[in-house]
Design a protein around this motif. Structure first.
Motif, PDB file in Angstrom:
ATOM      1  N   UNK A 275       0.846  -1.205   0.000  1.00 25.61           N
ATOM      2  CA  UNK A 275       0.000   0.000   0.000  1.00 25.61           C
ATOM      3  C   UNK A 275       0.875   1.247   0.000  1.00 25.61           C
ATOM      4  N   UNK A 276       1.971   1.206   0.750  1.00 23.87           N
ATOM      5  CA  UNK A 276       2.878   2.353   0.770  1.00 23.87           C
ATOM      6  C   UNK A 276       3.589   2.503  -0.574  1.00 23.87           C
ATOM      7  N   UNK A 277       4.038   1.399  -1.137  1.00 21.66           N
ATOM      8  CA  UNK A 277       4.754   1.467  -2.421  1.00 21.66           C
ATOM      9  C   UNK A 277       3.844   1.959  -3.546  1.00 21.66           C
ATOM     10  N   UNK A 278       2.605   1.512  -3.542  1.00 16.22           N
ATOM     11  CA  UNK A 278       1.643   1.953  -4.569  1.00 16.22           C
ATOM     12  C   UNK A 278       0.989   3.282  -4.230  1.00 16.22           C
ATOM     13  N   UNK A 279       1.351   3.821  -3.064  1.00 15.74           N
ATOM     14  CA  UNK A 279       0.810   5.101  -2.599  1.00 15.74           C
ATOM     15  C   UNK A 279      -0.710   5.074  -2.554  1.00 15.74           C
ATOM     16  N   UNK A 280      -1.227   4.023  -1.971  1.00 17.47           N
ATOM     17  CA  UNK A 280      -2.675   3.867  -1.807  1.00 17.47           C
ATOM     18  C   UNK A 280      -3.064   4.343  -0.415  1.00 17.47           C
ATOM     19  N   UNK A 281      -4.030   5.238  -0.344  1.00 20.58           N
ATOM     20  CA  UNK A 281      -4.540   5.739   0.932  1.00 20.58           C
ATOM     21  C   UNK A 281      -6.016   5.393   1.060  1.00 20.58           C
ATOM     22  N   UNK A 282      -6.567   5.659   2.228  1.00 22.10           N
ATOM     23  CA  UNK A 282      -7.994   5.412   2.440  1.00 22.10           C
ATOM     24  C   UNK A 282      -8.841   6.244   1.485  1.00 22.10           C
ATOM     25  N   UNK A 283      -8.315   7.389   1.054  1.00 19.26           N
ATOM     26  CA  UNK A 283      -9.066   8.251   0.135  1.00 19.26           C
ATOM     27  C   UNK A 283      -9.216   7.631  -1.246  1.00 19.26           C
ATOM     28  N   UNK A 284      -8.387   6.642  -1.557  1.00 19.77           N
ATOM     29  CA  UNK A 284      -8.444   6.000  -2.871  1.00 19.77           C
ATOM     30  C   UNK A 284      -9.538   4.941  -2.947  1.00 19.77           C
ATOM     31  N   UNK A 285     -10.251   4.732  -1.858  1.00 15.34           N
ATOM     32  CA  UNK A 285     -11.339   3.757  -1.875  1.00 15.34           C
ATOM     33  C   UNK A 285     -10.982   2.503  -1.115  1.00 15.34           C
ATOM     34  N   UNK A 286     -11.946   1.950  -0.404  1.00 14.26           N
ATOM     35  CA  UNK A 286     -11.735   0.754   0.417  1.00 14.26           C
ATOM     36  C   UNK A 286     -13.056   0.014   0.499  1.00 14.26           C
TER      37      UNK A 286
END
Length: 382
Positions: A275-286
């Motif tokens: 998630x950190x490497x792909x720069x995925x945050x909660x704002x990107x959808x879950x």
């Protein structure tokens, strides 16, 4: 160095007709040992050498139409676990049958067995799973790059197809799952998406297992986001999945000992890192999604109410998607390939979530659709 007399053989088999062809040029050793199947029929086999070792792979091509221009097909690289070779693993995962139906190629590379490697044929996946007695450690990333190049450039000279370079994927089980993570880290320029199964990311020296394995630390610096689906059984005793709050440290493994120093990172660690490497945050959808309920509640030997598969997705509807799919399976057979054939002999999990779901995830992603560098946006997301 490989024995030249042993590995320079070359044969073509077409519907039981064997035609001898020329030997490989001994001054320029080729880099892979490939057996080819087209639509289930063995076509081509030659023995070669890479980095001083005999290396093997089975490449299964779907039935190819005789047309111009040649059919452009995706390629899935499928990496075996320890103790299995390419042929046995091909029969276990059976991913090539779906390739015949959907029109994609499947390559089953084989790991190396060198010197005192007590684990049989393995992949150099960083912290797992090269024996501490193996030295030097082979460069499997180089082997896979050259295998892909061989499939792209040499095989189309003999068979009517092209590899769609936008759709090259990697999947793998156990040690093959660890290897799949390494490929996502170091081959993001080629690999569009990955599916590691029952294997974690194990890239740093301090994650290695003392006295048992010879670590080969590597930096995980993908040049672009790599969509990833991680599949794991909740009760896996060999490579334990762990719990959501266990994102650091090691989880003891039944296979290598029960002490905290003899375990693997958890699946939650791997997902958190990706998630950190792909720069995925909660704002990107879950979202959490129950993919399938196996409805075996009436079976008295399964007290947990069936083999459900629950997937949680991060970065929904982006080119950085990460899915974590948990197979609710316990016991000694929970270290398994997802699919319906249940039992010790099949090594499958016995759930309905299997090859089709893996392919449905992979085929959504193309190399250029997530080609924006880490820290940037793709055109799709602007």
């Amino acid at each position: 160095m490989c024995n030249i007399l042993e590995f320079f053989s070359f044969q073509i088999i077409i519907i039981a007709i064997i035609i001898l062809t020329s030997f490989t040029n001994a001054t320029e050793p080729v880099d892979v040992n490939v057996e080819i199947y087209v639509g289930g029929t063995p076509i081509f086999d030659h023995s070669v050498c890479h980095d001083g070792l005999f290396r093997e792979a089975i490449v299964h091509l779907p039935s190819l139409p005789d047309k111009e221009p040649p059919a452009k097909i995706p390629l899935v690289l499928n990496f075996h676990p320890m103790f299995l070779d390419d042929e046995k693993y091909m029969k276990q995962s059976n991913f090539h049958e779906l390739g015949d139906e959907e029109g994609f190629a499947v390559a089953y590379p084989e790991g190396f067995a060198k010197g005192y490697n007590i684990f049989g044929r393995v992949w150099n996946a960083g912290g797992c799973c090269v024996s501490s007695l193996t030295d030097p450690i082979p460069d499997d990333i180089d082997f896979i790059r050259k295998l892909i190049d061989y499939i792209q450039t040499e095989l189309p000279k003999k068979h009517n197809f092209e590899i769609d370079t936008e759709q090259i994927y990697a999947i793998g089980l156990s040690n093959g799952g660890f290897m799949t993570y390494r490929i996502a880290c170091e081959m993001s320029d080629i690999i569009a998406a990955v599916v590691p199964i029952a294997g974690q990311m194990m890239n740093s020296a301090d994650q290695s297992i003392p006295t048992i394995m010879n670590p080969d630390p590597y930096e995980c610096k993908p040049t672009r986001p790599v969509p990833l689906m991680h599949i794991h059984s909740t009760g896996d005793p060999i490579v334990p999945m762990g719990k959501e709050d266990e994102k650091t440290g090691k989880k003891p493994s039944w296979f290598i000992g029960q002490s905290a120093t003899q375990g693997f990172p958890t699946a939650f660690y791997s997902i958190d890192q990706w998630r950190q490497l792909n720069e995925v945050t909660e704002d990107d959808g879950f979202h959490g999604e129950e993919v399938y309920n196996d409805a075996k509640k009436e079976k008295w030997w399964w007290p947990f109410g069936g083999i459900d598969t629950i997937c949680t997705a991060y970065g929904v509807n982006t080119n950085r998607t990460i899915q974590f799919c948990q197979i609710k399976k316990q016991g000694t057979e929970a270290h398994c390939w997802p699919g319906e054939k249940e039992g010790r002999k099949s090594k499958n999990c016995g759930n309905k979530f299997g090859n089709k779901h893996i392919w449905d995830f992979l085929k959504k992603y193309k190399l250029s659709s997530s080609a924006s560098p880490i820290g940037g946006q793709s055109e799709e997301e602007e």
